[in-house]
Write a protein that holds these residues in place. Structure first.
Motif, PDB file in Angstrom:
ATOM      1  N   TYR A  46      -1.803   5.586   5.579  1.00 41.85           N
ATOM      2  CA  TYR A  46      -1.966   5.864   4.154  1.00 41.85           C
ATOM      3  C   TYR A  46      -3.267   6.606   3.912  1.00 41.85           C
ATOM      4  N   THR A  47      -3.341   7.234   2.763  1.00 41.02           N
ATOM      5  CA  THR A  47      -4.586   7.826   2.298  1.00 41.02           C
ATOM      6  C   THR A  47      -4.661   7.638   0.800  1.00 41.02           C
ATOM      7  N   GLN A  48      -5.881   7.553   0.308  1.00 41.41           N
ATOM      8  CA  GLN A  48      -6.116   7.406  -1.121  1.00 41.41           C
ATOM      9  C   GLN A  48      -6.535   8.759  -1.668  1.00 41.41           C
ATOM     10  N   VAL A  49      -5.896   9.193  -2.750  1.00 44.01           N
ATOM     11  CA  VAL A  49      -6.182  10.479  -3.354  1.00 44.01           C
ATOM     12  C   VAL A  49      -6.622  10.251  -4.797  1.00 44.01           C
ATOM     13  N   THR A  50      -7.751  10.848  -5.157  1.00 44.77           N
ATOM     14  CA  THR A  50      -8.248  10.779  -6.528  1.00 44.77           C
ATOM     15  C   THR A  50      -8.332  12.197  -7.084  1.00 44.77           C
ATOM     16  N   PRO A  51      -8.477  12.328  -8.407  1.00 46.77           N
ATOM     17  CA  PRO A  51      -8.620  13.677  -8.972  1.00 46.77           C
ATOM     18  C   PRO A  51      -9.827  14.426  -8.406  1.00 46.77           C
ATOM     19  N   GLU A  52     -10.854  13.706  -7.984  1.00 44.83           N
ATOM     20  CA  GLU A  52     -12.063  14.339  -7.467  1.00 44.83           C
ATOM     21  C   GLU A  52     -12.046  14.539  -5.957  1.00 44.83           C
ATOM     22  N   SER A  53     -11.075  13.965  -5.259  1.00 43.01           N
ATOM     23  CA  SER A  53     -11.097  14.020  -3.795  1.00 43.01           C
ATOM     24  C   SER A  53     -10.563  15.354  -3.269  1.00 43.01           C
ATOM     25  N   ASP A  54     -10.891  15.610  -2.018  1.00 45.16           N
ATOM     26  CA  ASP A  54     -10.369  16.784  -1.317  1.00 45.16           C
ATOM     27  C   ASP A  54      -8.994  16.397  -0.782  1.00 45.16           C
ATOM     28  N   TYR A  55      -8.025  16.323  -1.682  1.00 45.81           N
ATOM     29  CA  TYR A  55      -6.715  15.787  -1.319  1.00 45.81           C
ATOM     30  C   TYR A  55      -5.995  16.621  -0.278  1.00 45.81           C
TER      31      TYR A  55
ATOM     32  N   HIS B 164      -4.840  15.200   7.161  1.00 44.68           N
ATOM     33  CA  HIS B 164      -5.153  14.167   8.156  1.00 44.68           C
ATOM     34  C   HIS B 164      -4.040  13.141   8.238  1.00 44.68           C
ATOM     35  N   LEU B 165      -3.485  12.803   7.104  1.00 46.97           N
ATOM     36  CA  LEU B 165      -2.389  11.834   7.082  1.00 46.97           C
ATOM     37  C   LEU B 165      -1.168  12.391   7.818  1.00 46.97           C
ATOM     38  N   THR B 166      -0.899  13.654   7.623  1.00 38.33           N
ATOM     39  CA  THR B 166       0.240  14.298   8.276  1.00 38.33           C
ATOM     40  C   THR B 166       0.054  14.337   9.784  1.00 38.33           C
ATOM     41  N   ALA B 167      -1.175  14.571  10.213  1.00 36.32           N
ATOM     42  CA  ALA B 167      -1.467  14.712  11.644  1.00 36.32           C
ATOM     43  C   ALA B 167      -1.608  13.361  12.350  1.00 36.32           C
TER      44      ALA B 167
END
Length: 131
Positions: free
Chosen positions: A106-115, A121-124
């Motif tokens: 999993y990964t956490q994504v925020t409006p400010e993050s480099d999503y 990275h999550l895909t890889a």
């Protein structure tokens, strides 16, 4: 999870994009467990920090649940804001525990993050835990 069984006959890479805001964590665990057993499941967790850190003010806010359409009013007192922040922290700990116990990346994504980087990275990442 059950709908995927109808459409996906072979093992697939699945990205589950959600805020995971639910009071029914047992149902969530069952659905995630079913999906991860049949597919390579990756969770993209949408989080808006502003929802967790409401400003303390002498005001009342009214929000609407987009899934149910229900409205909720709440005073922005110190006590209520602290209670909401603690509930959000507990929910985040519970989600992280669920993903770790089920061995789901999993990964956490925020409006400010480099999503874009987070999702790349999550895909890889191989099967198993994310960040």
């Amino acid at each position: 999870a059950q709908a995927l069984q109808v459409y996906l006959k072979r093992r697939s890479l699945i990205f589950l994009l959600s805020d995971f805001l639910t009071e029914h964590t047992e149902d969530l665990v069952q659905a995630l467990d079913l999906m991860r057993r049949q597919h390579d499941l990756r969770s993209i967790w949408l989080v808006d920090p502003r929802e967790q850190e409401l400003p303390v003010a002498n005001a009342i806010i009214r929000t609407r649940d987009l899934e149910t359409g229900d409205y909720v009013s709440m005073r922005l007192s110190r006590r209520n804001c602290r209670r909401l922040a603690q509930a959000a922290q507990a929910h985040h700990r519970r989600l992280r525990t669920i993903w770790q116990e089920l061995d789901i990346a999993y990964t956490q994504v925020t409006p400010e993050s480099d999503y874009e980087t987070d999702i790349a990275h999550l895909t890889a990442s191989p099967y198993g835990r994310g960040r």
